[in-house]
Write a protein that holds these residues in place. Structure first.
Motif, mmCIF file in Angstrom:
data_model
loop_
_atom_site.group_PDB
_atom_site.id
_atom_site.type_symbol
_atom_site.label_atom_id
_atom_site.label_comp_id
_atom_site.label_asym_id
_atom_site.label_seq_id
_atom_site.Cartn_x
_atom_site.Cartn_y
_atom_site.Cartn_z
ATOM 1 N N UNK A 30 -42.628 -18.341 57.858
ATOM 2 C CA UNK A 30 -41.097 -18.926 57.420
ATOM 3 C C UNK A 30 -41.427 -19.317 55.792
ATOM 4 N N UNK A 31 -40.580 -19.149 55.106
ATOM 5 C CA UNK A 31 -40.525 -19.443 53.865
ATOM 6 C C UNK A 31 -40.574 -21.098 53.730
ATOM 7 N N UNK A 32 -39.650 -21.872 54.383
ATOM 8 C CA UNK A 32 -39.321 -23.361 54.454
ATOM 9 C C UNK A 32 -39.365 -23.736 55.506
ATOM 10 N N UNK A 33 -39.591 -25.080 56.144
ATOM 11 C CA UNK A 33 -39.887 -25.767 57.247
ATOM 12 C C UNK A 33 -38.432 -25.598 58.128
ATOM 13 N N UNK A 34 -37.278 -25.458 57.408
ATOM 14 C CA UNK A 34 -35.987 -25.681 57.977
ATOM 15 C C UNK A 34 -35.715 -24.372 58.508
ATOM 16 N N UNK A 35 -36.286 -23.222 58.078
ATOM 17 C CA UNK A 35 -36.038 -22.051 58.668
ATOM 18 C C UNK A 35 -36.398 -21.819 60.163
ATOM 19 N N UNK A 36 -37.529 -22.896 60.535
ATOM 20 C CA UNK A 36 -37.826 -23.043 61.945
ATOM 21 C C UNK A 36 -36.584 -23.008 62.908
ATOM 22 N N UNK A 37 -35.632 -24.093 62.363
ATOM 23 C CA UNK A 37 -34.408 -24.026 63.332
ATOM 24 C C UNK A 37 -33.625 -22.803 63.610
ATOM 25 N N UNK A 38 -33.617 -22.167 62.492
ATOM 26 C CA UNK A 38 -32.857 -20.827 62.676
ATOM 27 C C UNK A 38 -33.473 -19.616 63.562
ATOM 28 N N UNK A 39 -34.739 -19.645 63.375
ATOM 29 C CA UNK A 39 -35.512 -18.748 64.090
ATOM 30 C C UNK A 39 -35.821 -19.113 65.540
ATOM 31 N N UNK A 40 -35.543 -20.357 65.865
ATOM 32 C CA UNK A 40 -35.689 -20.977 67.292
ATOM 33 C C UNK A 40 -34.838 -20.358 68.084
ATOM 34 N N UNK A 41 -35.603 -19.767 69.624
ATOM 35 C CA UNK A 41 -34.820 -19.293 70.505
ATOM 36 C C UNK A 41 -34.288 -20.444 71.413
#
Ligand SMILES: Nc1ncnc2c1ncn2[C@@H]1O[C@H](COP(=O)(O)OP(=O)(O)O)[C@@H](O)[C@H]1O
Ligand SMILES: Cc1cn([C@H]2C[C@H](O)[C@@H](COP(=O)(O)O)O2)c(=O)[nH]c1=O
Ligand SMILES: [Zn+2]
Length: 199
Positions: free
Chosen positions: A69-80
Motif C-alpha cells: 500500500x502507498x499510504x497507511x489509510x489504504x489498509x482500511x480500503x483493502x481490509x476484508x
C-alpha cells in the motif's frame, strides 16, 4: 508467548535493528494465526520492493503474501470484512498517520502485528515506532549479531554514502552492529565472513 485476551483487539510491535529477525517473527506469528484458522491479511509499504514487489520476504528468504500500500489509510480500503489478524511489515516507512490506523483496527477488535526498525542509521528513534510502541499492548525487541565484534547488535550501520533518512536496501547497504561498533555517519562495510560450521 502471551495468554491473549478474547473478544478485544490489541497491538503487537516487533522492533529491532536490520537483520534482527523482525520479519521472520512477523511471518511466524501470522503463520500460527493461519494454523489457528484465523483470517489474516499482511500489508507492507509499496516502497519496500527490495526482494519482491508484493510478498514480504525475510533476509533468510522466508516469505508471505502481502498487499503493498502507498499510504497507511489504504489498509482500511483493502481490509476484508472477515479479517481478524493484520500484519504490517516495514511499518517505519509509514508516517505517524499509521498510529491512528493501527489503533482503529485494534479498537475494532483486530489483532494487529507491526514489525519495524526502532532506530535509523544514525541511531535515532525512527518515527512512528516510538508512538506505536507507546500504544501497543505487547512489544518485542529483537537483536542481530554485530558483524564487527559478534556481540548482540541493536543498530543498523549504513555502508553506502547518503544522508537521506530513507534509503531502501539490504546487505551491501547496511550491516548490523552493536553500540560500540556503530558510527552514526555512513562508513565502509565490514568484509563478509564465510559461514563456517564445525562438526
Ligand atoms: N549479522 C546477522 N545477525 C543475525 N542475523 C543475520 C545476520 N546476517 C544475516 N542474518 C540473517 O537475517 C535473518 C533475519 O532476517 P529478517 O527476519 O528479514 O530480519 P529483519 O526483518 O529484522 O531485518 C536471520 O535469521 C539470518 O538468517
Ligand atoms: C537503518 C535504516 C534502514 N532503512 C531501510 C533499509 C531497509 O530497506 C529497511 C529495513 O529493513 P529490515 O527489514 O529491517 O532489514 O529500512 C532506511 O531507509 N533508513 C535507515 O536509517
Ligand atoms: Zn560490535
Amino acid at each position: 508467548m502471551h495468554q491473549f485476551p478474547k473478544d478485544i483487539g490489541w497491538i503487537e510491535v516487533i522492533c529491532g535493528s536490520m537483520f534482527s529477525g523482525k520479519t521472520e517473527e512477523l511471518i511466524r506469528r501470522v503463520q500460527r494465526a493461519v494454523y489457528g484458522k484465523q483470517k489474516v491479511q499482511v500489508f507492507k509499504p509499496r516502497i519496500d520492493n527490495r526482494y519482491d514487489e508484493t510478498s514480504v520476504v525475510s533476509h533468510s528468504k522466508l516469505r508471505v503474501t502481502s498487499t503493498p500500500v502507498e499510504r497507511a489509510e489504504e489498509i482500511f480500503y483493502r481490509l476484508a470484512p472477515d479479517t481478524q489478524v493484520v500484519g504490517i511489515d516495514e511499518v517505519q516507512f509509514f508516517g505517524t498517520e499509521v498510529v491512528a490506523v493501527v489503533e482503529a483496527l485494534a479498537n475494532k477488535g483486530l489483532r494487529v502485528i507491526c514489525a519495524g526498525l526502532d532506530q535509523d542509521y544514525q541511531g535515532r528513534p525512527f518515527e512512528p515506532m516510538p508512538q506505536l510502541m507507546a500504544v501497543a499492548e505487547y512489544v518485542t525487541k529483537e537483536l542481530a549479531i554485530c558483524v564487527v565484534c559478534g556481540n548482540p547488535a541493536n543498530r543498523s550501520q549504513r555502508i553506502v554514502s547518503s544522508g537521506e533518512r530513507v534509503v531502501v536496501g539490504a546487505a551491501g547497504a547496511y550491516e548490523p552492529r552493536c553500540r560500540k561498533c556503530h558510527v552514526p555517519e555512513p562508513s565502509e562495510g565490514t568484509p563478509p565472513q564465510t559461514l563456517e560450521l564445525f562438526d
